[in-house]
Enzyme design. Sequence first.
Site, PDB file in Angstrom:
ATOM      1  N   LYS A  74      -3.893  -4.661  -7.952  1.00 16.28           N
ATOM      2  CA  LYS A  74      -2.741  -3.824  -7.541  1.00 16.28           C
ATOM      3  C   LYS A  74      -1.509  -4.653  -8.126  1.00 16.28           C
ATOM      4  O   LYS A  74      -1.595  -5.593  -7.635  1.00 16.28           O
ATOM      5  CB  LYS A  74      -2.893  -3.342  -6.158  1.00 16.28           C
ATOM      6  CG  LYS A  74      -1.946  -2.229  -5.472  1.00 16.28           C
ATOM      7  CD  LYS A  74      -2.328  -2.143  -4.115  1.00 16.28           C
ATOM      8  CE  LYS A  74      -1.420  -1.147  -3.427  1.00 16.28           C
ATOM      9  NZ  LYS A  74      -1.848  -1.006  -1.924  1.00 16.28           N
ATOM     10  N   SER A 149      -2.192   4.003  -0.946  1.00 15.71           N
ATOM     11  CA  SER A 149      -1.508   3.623  -2.087  1.00 15.71           C
ATOM     12  C   SER A 149      -2.110   2.912  -3.257  1.00 15.71           C
ATOM     13  O   SER A 149      -1.323   2.736  -4.310  1.00 15.71           O
ATOM     14  CB  SER A 149      -0.195   2.633  -1.497  1.00 15.71           C
ATOM     15  OG  SER A 149      -0.802   1.648  -0.944  1.00 15.71           O
ATOM     16  N   SER A 173      -4.605   2.169   2.876  1.00 19.59           N
ATOM     17  CA  SER A 173      -4.569   2.192   1.314  1.00 19.59           C
ATOM     18  C   SER A 173      -5.822   1.716   0.459  1.00 19.59           C
ATOM     19  O   SER A 173      -5.545   2.152  -0.835  1.00 19.59           O
ATOM     20  CB  SER A 173      -3.134   1.469   0.750  1.00 19.59           C
ATOM     21  OG  SER A 173      -2.189   2.145   1.366  1.00 19.59           O
TER      22      SER A 173
HETATM   23  N1  GLN Z   1      -0.307   5.709   3.860  1.00 15.44           N
HETATM   24  C1  GLN Z   1       0.165   4.547   4.506  1.00 15.44           C
HETATM   25  C2  GLN Z   1       1.358   4.699   4.524  1.00 15.44           C
HETATM   26  O1  GLN Z   1       2.217   5.081   3.905  1.00 15.44           O
HETATM   27  C3  GLN Z   1      -0.640   3.479   4.327  1.00 15.44           C
HETATM   28  C4  GLN Z   1      -0.091   2.681   3.414  1.00 15.44           C
HETATM   29  C5  GLN Z   1      -0.972   1.561   3.056  1.00 15.44           C
HETATM   30  O2  GLN Z   1      -2.011   1.372   3.596  1.00 15.44           O
HETATM   31  N2  GLN Z   1      -0.210   0.464   2.212  1.00 15.44           N
HETATM   32  O3  GLN Z   1       2.338   3.674   4.926  1.00 15.44           O
END
Ligand code: GLN
Length: 495
Positions: A74, A149, A173
């Site tokens: 990532k 994400s 994420s």
């Molecule tokens: N969807 C969550 C957010 O927008 C989690 C994102 C993540 O785990 N980086 O914060």
Amino acid sequence: MTLMGVRDAVAAGEVSAVEAAEASLSRIDAHDGAVRAFVEVHAERALARAREVDARIAAGERVGALAGVPVALKDNMCTSWGRTTCSSRFLEGYESPYDATATKRLLDAGAVIVGKTNMDEFAMGSSCENSAFFPTRNPWDTTRVPGGSSGGSAACVAARMVSASLGSDTGGSIRQPAALCGLVGVKPTYGRVSRYGLVAFASSLDQIGPMTRTVADSALLMNVLCGVDPHDATSANVETPDFLRDLERPVEGLRLGVPTQAWDERNHPESTRVLREAMEVYRGLGAEIVEIGLPRMEYGIAAYYIIAPAEASSNLARFDGVRYGRRAALGRDEDLAALYARSRAEGFGQEVQRRIMLGTHVLSSGYYEAYYLTALKARRLIKADFDAAFASGEGGPGVHAVLMPATQGPAFRLGEKTDDPLAMYFEDLYTVTANLAGIGALSMPAGFAKGAGSDGEDLPLGVQLMCAPFDESRMLRIARMFERETGHGERGPGM
Ligand code: GLN
């Protein structure tokens, strides 16, 4: 091939590291135009690394546990080559001077990193549509999101471009995109994996973890990634077990807790069905399923969307147009404040700006007690609910893991939730509590929403397991029992 498959084939001399890298790169060539999982592919570098691995094998040298295996990272994990952008305009040209500890551990194990994957900007989002560059598409149905994400990291493994990837999980994420793409995704216990060189989003929640096709592949990556790191004071000084050693040994007297909160009325009927079926599978394997309550789970989303933005607003203060990344052009009579404001306005996308404003607001004097401190108290109570579920004897039912959905439904269409931030935030309903409590969790393939895709495709669904802190070894064994019985993860998107 799976990660273990490539590893074994390379070790046995059936496949060279160069062949494995070439296969991965040609797969990327063929399909990444449609999927767009990668922000950068480092073909030359990957091939050079693979040649090195082959030379070492030919010379009879010891090679690591991932020798010659193509993997992806990532793009919020620092690499001393290429760029580390967090899919943000702000860091569009940023070149890290060093490798993240996770990067380094992969390299030391002999892995061949083929590229960096797309993500929601600074890991804020659940669909990969917040990338400043382009959205990634779900290989099972390219009109749908891969989740986020870590959407690029999920899509490239699902599309069989690499055997495995790393994601980061602050509120879901790793697990949510793993679920929507039919993969295994593990969020280790807070502190299990070093975050040194992971661009910080919310430091009390962030964890790095594997995204793979099988439980064994995740266990293998956990062996490589876990362990204390002098560069990260929050990394835990606990022993790293061999996560593969007992993986095939079923957990005897298994007790799983399913929370009443798992049956949310907003769930897609197919999510409810696969959870019921998962319970049946475990019952068939001799497990006892007990109903538990996680009553404070209902405050999870509210608490998370105060704590995570609060920490993000602080972490992202470093992006000031002076030290890192984008610097706005200034007029003659403009001052430093204008440089900060303009650089940040130009460099950060809408969702990142929203989080910074939310976070700054909940930390500001007069609101700090009402919002931030209240959220911290809710977090403590959520943790207490889990402690009670894992406690045995007088204290509680003593479950070995909590079983619940990973998401409320299968992958949604691109654009479906972009105008409604709250709907997007509710994608995290079942995942944020593990981050708030600091415990380990994983999502694994649990079946399909039949015909739910835009052209009648089947869309993958996941179920989630959560475990007491540092109990991932047993959690992976519990996951493996299910995988062996069902084989749900074996099917690919047919690309
Ligand atoms: N969807 C969550 C957010 O927008 C989690 C994102 C993540 O785990 N980086 O914060």
